[in-house]
Write an enzyme that holds these catalytic residues in place. Structure first.
Site: not given
Length: 356
Positions: A65, A177, A211, A234, A321
């Site tokens: 993604h 990510d 995603e 991923d 994140h």
């Protein structure tokens, strides 16, 4: 890492691609992928595909993604401060005192997330972690009218932090990510194309959207592409840092290779083939287990059209994140090598089915 590949990775990482606003990053990906593909295209919502050996069999989807977590403009105060909503799983506790870019239709607008000095809050008896509605952005204006001339509700917002090499083949950035995944599938295409081996399969490298907000792009492209099997790339949580319980979250280490996931949406025959390829090519791998869902596009792809045999290959990532995600470039380079070797190992019309 090869100089041109590293330059592509850096450009990909530094190009903002919030969920639902991936266009600029997808252009970067397509410009690179088309050099190594027979055909490239995008669909109605911006999922991008690069095809090699069209008409081959089986049809293999190598998917990752393109989107990153972000913020979006939600409200303009009378004083010109901007309040936000989250796009994806962004943590409000680490957003304060960050520099941001608001991506408007007229161009980028710089700002900062306000952080009241401790001198002014030291009398607060119960200092709690901020919630998203507590955060505000200062763009240097003094009224709603002036702010509205620059930004509007719905404009996406990203943090400024970009790609940087640290040391020992480690790199840091926001939003590894999951541009590292789209990098890996494009690099796999390059390796397959220049391989002297005879490719039997049709390879469809996919950079899919959205995603982080619901696995939406993977659902769309898996349905329309109709692959015979899918490998998803991923990131996964590296647990080799203080305070993280390996008993709860497994033992995944930076620099020890990518991970293969067992259970859930991961087809055991595909996973076994990847393990075999890794042994043959002397590619270091690590292992993870899931009890139900993986939290990745694999979950959406594997049940599409009656069930697509799928497997997840993940890159260990510290501080996911956050603005300081940390990866090993050596781990990353191993993924396209594994994907390419897998693709070249396939025999014509080979299928994967659970043995009963």
């Amino acid at each position: 890492m090869r100089e041109k590949s590293l330059a592509f990775l850096e450009q990909l990482i530094n190009t903002p691609s919030p969920s639902g606003h991936e266009t600029r990053g997808q252009r970067v990906w397509l410009d690179y992928a088309r050099k190594h593909a027979d055909e490239t295209y995008s669909d109605a919502h911006g999922n991008c595909v690069a095809v090699l050996n069209k008409g081959g069999s089986p049809r293999v989807m190598l998917a990752a993604h393109a989107d990153e977590i972000a913020l979006t403009v939600n409200y303009l105060s009378d004083e010109g401060f901007i309040y936000v909503r989250r796009i994806g799983g962004i943590d409000p506790a680490i957003i304060r005192a960050q520099r941001v870019v608001i991506h408007t239709r007229r161009g980028p607008v710089r700002g900062v997330v306000g952080n009241v000095a401790p001198h002014l809050t030291k009398t607060d008896k119960d200092r709690k972690l901020p919630e998203m509605h507590d955060l505000f952005i200062d763009i240097g204006v003094d009224s709603r009218k002036t702010a509205a001339e620059l930004v509007r509700v719905g404009d996406p917002i990203t943090l400024v932090d970009g790609f940087e090499l640290l040391r020992n083949n480690l790199a840091i950035a926001r939003a590894f990510d999951n541009r590292v995944g789209t990098f890996a599938v494009a690099e796999a295409l390059r390796l397959i194309r220049r391989s002297p081996g005879k490719l039997k399969a049709e390879i469809c490298a996919v950079s899919n959207i959205m995603e982080e907000v619901g696995l939406f792009g993977a659902r769309q492209i898996a349905y329309s592409l109709k692959p015979d099997l899918a490998l998803v790339v991923d990131v996964t949580h590296a647990t080799d840092v203080p305070t993280v319980s390996k008993a709860m979250h497994g033992d995944v280490r930076i620099g020890q290779g990518p991970t293969l996931t067992h259970g859930g949406s991961n087809h055991p025959e595909l996973v076994a083939r990847l393990e075999k390829i890794a042994r043959q090519r002397k590619i270091a791998i690590q292992h993870e287990a899931v009890s139900s869902s993986s939290g990745t596009d694999t979950d959406a792809i594997f049940w599409t059209r009656g069930g697509i045999p799928s497997a997840l290959v993940s890159l260990p990532n510290r501080y996911m994140h956050s603005p300081v995600e940390l990866i090993s470039l050596a781990d990353l380079e191993a993924i396209p090598e594994l994907l390419a070797a897998f693709a070249l190992s396939l025999t014509r019309q080979e299928r994967f089915k659970t043995r009963i």
